[in-house]
Structures are given as C-alpha cells and as structure tokens.
Design a protein around this motif. Structure first.
Motif, short mmCIF file in Angstrom:
data_model
loop_
_atom_site.label_atom_id
_atom_site.label_comp_id
_atom_site.label_asym_id
_atom_site.label_seq_id
_atom_site.Cartn_x
_atom_site.Cartn_y
_atom_site.Cartn_z
N ASP A 107 0.86 -1.19 0.00
CA ASP A 107 0.00 0.00 0.00
C ASP A 107 0.89 1.23 0.00
N VAL A 108 0.87 1.98 -1.07
CA VAL A 108 1.79 3.11 -1.25
C VAL A 108 1.01 4.41 -1.13
N GLU A 109 1.51 5.33 -0.33
CA GLU A 109 0.92 6.66 -0.19
C GLU A 109 2.04 7.68 -0.15
N LEU A 110 1.83 8.82 -0.81
CA LEU A 110 2.77 9.92 -0.70
C LEU A 110 2.54 10.65 0.61
N PHE A 111 3.61 11.08 1.26
CA PHE A 111 3.49 11.87 2.47
C PHE A 111 3.14 13.32 2.11
N ASP A 112 2.68 14.05 3.09
CA ASP A 112 2.31 15.44 2.87
C ASP A 112 3.56 16.25 2.49
N GLY A 113 3.59 16.75 1.29
CA GLY A 113 4.75 17.49 0.80
C GLY A 113 4.86 17.32 -0.71
N THR A 114 5.90 17.90 -1.29
CA THR A 114 6.11 17.79 -2.73
C THR A 114 6.65 16.42 -3.07
N VAL A 115 6.61 16.08 -4.38
CA VAL A 115 7.18 14.81 -4.84
C VAL A 115 8.68 14.79 -4.57
N ALA A 116 9.33 15.93 -4.80
CA ALA A 116 10.78 16.01 -4.54
C ALA A 116 11.09 15.74 -3.07
N GLU A 117 10.29 16.31 -2.19
CA GLU A 117 10.52 16.08 -0.76
C GLU A 117 10.29 14.62 -0.40
N ASN A 118 9.30 13.98 -1.01
CA ASN A 118 9.08 12.56 -0.77
C ASN A 118 10.27 11.73 -1.25
N ILE A 119 10.79 12.06 -2.45
CA ILE A 119 11.95 11.32 -2.97
C ILE A 119 13.15 11.49 -2.05
N ALA A 120 13.36 12.71 -1.55
CA ALA A 120 14.51 13.00 -0.69
C ALA A 120 14.27 12.60 0.76
N ARG A 121 13.11 12.00 1.04
CA ARG A 121 12.77 11.54 2.40
C ARG A 121 12.76 12.70 3.39
N PHE A 122 12.38 13.89 2.90
CA PHE A 122 12.23 15.09 3.71
C PHE A 122 13.54 15.52 4.38
N GLN A 123 14.65 15.19 3.74
CA GLN A 123 15.96 15.68 4.18
C GLN A 123 16.36 16.85 3.28
N ASP A 124 17.39 17.58 3.70
CA ASP A 124 17.92 18.63 2.84
C ASP A 124 18.47 17.99 1.57
N PHE A 125 18.13 18.55 0.42
CA PHE A 125 18.55 17.90 -0.84
C PHE A 125 18.89 18.93 -1.88
N ASP A 126 19.64 18.46 -2.86
CA ASP A 126 19.96 19.25 -4.06
C ASP A 126 18.99 18.84 -5.17
N PRO A 127 18.34 19.78 -5.85
CA PRO A 127 17.37 19.39 -6.89
C PRO A 127 17.94 18.44 -7.93
N GLY A 128 19.21 18.61 -8.26
CA GLY A 128 19.83 17.72 -9.25
C GLY A 128 19.90 16.28 -8.77
N ASP A 129 20.16 16.09 -7.47
CA ASP A 129 20.21 14.74 -6.92
C ASP A 129 18.85 14.06 -6.98
N VAL A 130 17.79 14.84 -6.79
CA VAL A 130 16.44 14.27 -6.83
C VAL A 130 16.08 13.82 -8.24
N VAL A 131 16.45 14.62 -9.21
CA VAL A 131 16.12 14.31 -10.59
C VAL A 131 16.87 13.07 -11.06
N THR A 132 18.14 12.98 -10.70
CA THR A 132 18.94 11.84 -11.15
C THR A 132 18.60 10.61 -10.34
#
Length: 437
Positions: free
Chosen positions: A412-437
């Motif tokens: 059962d998959v659900e996105l957490f409250d936040g942007t897709v990028a924040e979900n991919i980065a697990r709500f840690q500080d991230f660089d946009p390029g790292d999320v895309v790659t």
C-alpha cells in the motif's frame, strides 16, 4: 540515578515539578492578598464611616490598591509560569512520544497509538490551564472558612456548609459522569480509527460501493459517542446549575444572617460585608473545581492512556554507532510471525546476499514475500534466527542510520504530505539535481 522503570511520561512530569512548586508558592501569596478586599471593606465601614476621616480613607485605599496591584502581577506571572510549564512538558515528551507512537504502530497497526498525540495535548492543556489553579487554591478553602469563624461562628458555619454542599456536588459530578465519559472517549477513539482506516482505503470503498455501509458503521460509533457524552453533559449541566443556585443562595443567606446579627449588635456592618467577601473567596476554588471536573476526568484518562502506552512501548537503548553499510545481508534460519499472530508466515529461511547481487523472490500470494521484506527492513521483528547487515544484527543498527541506505516499497503506497521532490529525498535537505537523477 534514573530508575529502570521510569517512563518518558514520568520523567516529563518530574521535570515540571519545580515549576509547579513555584506556582504553589505564588498561589500562597495570591491567596494571602485575597484578604485585602474584605479587610479594606471592614475598615471602611467600621473605621472611616464612623470617624469620617478622609486621611484614613485615602491611606487605606492607596494601600489596598498597591497590594491589589501586586496581586495582579502575581496572577499574571503565575499564568505565564503555567503556560511555560505546559510548553516544557511538551518539549520533553514530544520527541519520545512521536517515536513511541510509530514504534507501536509498526508493531501492531491496530493499537491506535495516534490517539496518544491528542492525549499529550490534553495533558499539556491541563497543566497550563485553570484546573491546576483550582488545585493550588483548594488548600486555602479551610483557611478562608476559619476566617469566617473568627468574624462570627454563625457566619463561619454558613461558609462551611456551603463548601460541603458544593464539594458534594463535585463528587456527585464525578460519580455520575466518570463512566459515561470513559465509555464516550473509548467509543470516540474507535469511531475515529474506523474513519481513518476507511479514508486510507477510499479507492476500494468507492469502487466497491461500500460508502453507505462504512458510513452506517461510523454513524453507529459516532452516535454512541454523542449519546454517552450528551448524557454526561446533561448530568454535569444539572449539577452546575445546582451549584450556581447554592452559590447565590449562600450569598443571600450570609448577607441576611449578617444583617440580622448587625441588628442584634453582635457584629458590625463592616463584618457583615467582609464575611460575604471571604465566603465568596472560600467557595470560589470549590466552584471552579466543579466547573473543571470534566477537564479533570478527561486529562486523567489521557494520562492513564499515555502511561499505559509508554509501559507497553518502552524507550529503546541507543544502538552502538556503526559505519555505513556496504550491502552484505545475511539471513539465518529466520522465522517471522505477524504482529498479534501465532502462525509463522516465514519459517527457517536462510539467505546470503553479497554487495552488488540482485535477487528476486517469486511465489503465490500469501507465501510470505511481503512478510520477509518487512522483516528485512525491521518493520516486523523475527521470532527466531537473525538478520545481519555487514555482520551486525538488525537490532544493533539505528534505523536513522541504516534507513537512508535502504529502499522499501510496501504493498500500500501513499505519498506523504509534501512535494514529490521532498518525498523522494525523504524530507531531508537535498539538491534538486540529486532528486532528478
């Protein structure tokens, strides 16, 4: 030294004791200054009006105003202390409570540990609200009643009788509403859990035409909650009405009795007015306790639920710091049983995965694939055998250290409250390029 059986809740309460001690100290001076108004009235009636001395009137009034200004300052400071005590309680407890809630939800999703977050808010509001003030002022009730006896025994008896009646009403409120409020709270939690579970599966509910059935189920639970709470509120409302009647009747009685005693020259008019003010102050904490009784009961139930949860889900010791995992996974004769179950879904499995290896598990539904995945990431504990990452057992790894190196996709998959990028980065500080790659 910290006791082994001390829970996070008990530690948070213990940390707030110093602030509560200061609050009690302030309450001592606040209640002592409550005598300013009756003493001022006593002097006005018995001294100033008799002597017609304007100087005495000015001196007494200025002195009374100064003392009342101190009273107001102490009241404000006491209120601020209580508010900050509640914030301190929350600050100490919130992190450990949040982690305990998630540990409990992982172990047994049916526990409904999410209620604990609302329970903490309820206890915090109790600590920083008027209920604590009522408890701090309650010990002064007999002192004010004794002061009434000093003015005249009959006036003291009226105050004592009034306090006993109002206290009896408060006790009746507890006895008549406690079980109803407890049942209403339990049913309310059940209704909330039902609604939350249904919303998580809203697609299934909609697609299979189950909305009416689910709504009827929730309506029954919600209706039971309202029934219990309304019955408790009706009883509490009747007791509150009786309490107000008693309060006003006592005020009339003490003034009438005081006037009679003044006519008989047993007391002065000033004593009559002072006795009325003192009795009002004596009964105020008792009446406040009656008004706060629902808050008392709700906060007590919330504290008991929190205490039971922390005892059932104690803090875990911080594991030893380990280096970042390289990816060697060893599974030795592992047996997995679902939380609350008794029948193993995975039994005696042995598996060894070296870094860089890709393995696919194939099998029919119910064969234990998802259960094994849950065990591999530590969601479900193993009842036998061991799972090791780079030679260290899974229990020795801090999830905050191991987790960023793992990928896990539940059924059962659900996105957490936040942007897709924040979900991919697990709500840690991230660089946009790292999320895309």
């Amino acid at each position: 030294m910290k006791k082994k059986n001390t829970t996070a809740l008990q530690e948070a309460v213990a940390a707030c004791k110093a602030n509560l001690g200061v609050t009690i100290l302030f309450s001592f001076f606040i209640n002592l200054l409550m005598f300013v108004a009756p003493l001022h009235m006593l002097q006005i009636y018995d001294r100033v009006l008799v002597s017609r001395s304007e100087v005495t009137l000015i001196v007494l009034t200025v002195l009374a105003l100064g003392l009342l200004a101190i009273y107001g300052i102490l009241e404000g400071v006491r209120s601020r202390i209580l508010v900050r005590t509640g914030l301190k309680f929350d600050e100490i407890l919130n992190d450990r409570l949040f982690r305990a809630v998630f540990r409990g939800s992982v172990r047994n999703p049916a526990m409904g540990t999410g209620q604990a977050l609302r329970d903490m808010d309820m206890v915090r509001e109790f600590i920083s609200g008027g209920a604590i003030i009522a408890l701090c002022d309650a010990p002064w009730v007999p002192i004010f009643i004794f002061a009434g006896f000093l003015l005249h025994p009959v006036l003291g008896l009226i105050s004592l009788g009034g306090a006993i009646i109002i206290f009896a009403l408060a006790l009746a409120n507890e006895l008549l509403t406690r079980k109803l409020l407890a049942k209403g709270g339990a049913v309310s939690i059940q209704a909330t859990n039902t609604a939350t579970a249904s919303l998580r599966n809203s697609e299934v509910v909609h697609a299979m035409g189950m909305i009416s059935a689910i709504k009827d189920r929730w309506t029954r639970s919600h209706g039971n909650t309202l029934t219990h709470q309304s019955r408790a509120s009706d009883r509490a409302g009747g007791i509150m009405a009786a309490s107000r009647f008693v309060r006003m009747a006592l005020q009339v009685s003490i003034l009438g009795t005081g006037a009679f005693l003044a006519i008989e020259n047993e007391i002065s008019p000033g004593v009559m007015i002072a006795a009325s003010i003192i009795m009002g102050r004596a009964l105020a904490p008792v009446e406040l306790a009656v008004g706060q009784w629902k808050n008392f009961s709700s906060s007590r139930s919330a504290y008991q639920r929190l205490s039971a949860m922390f005892e059932a889900i104690p803090d875990t010791a911080a594991p030893m710091e380990l280096p970042a995992p390289k990816g060697h996974i060893s599974v030795q004769t592992v047996t997995v049983v679902p939380p609350g179950g008794r029948v193993p879904v995975v039994k005696g499995l042995t598996l060894d995965l070296t870094p860089g290896t890709s393995v696919g598990l194939v099998g029919p539904s119910g064969s234990g694939k998802s259960s094994l995945a849950r065990a591999l990431v530590g969601v479900w504990p193993v009842v036998a055998g061991s799972i090791r990452y780079d030679g260290a057992e899974l229990a020795q790894w801090d999830p905050e250290v191991l987790g960023p190196h793992l990928g896990y996709m539940p059924q059962d998959v659900e996105l957490f409250d936040g942007t897709v990028a924040e979900n991919i980065a697990r709500f840690q500080d991230f660089d946009p390029g790292d999320v895309v790659t």
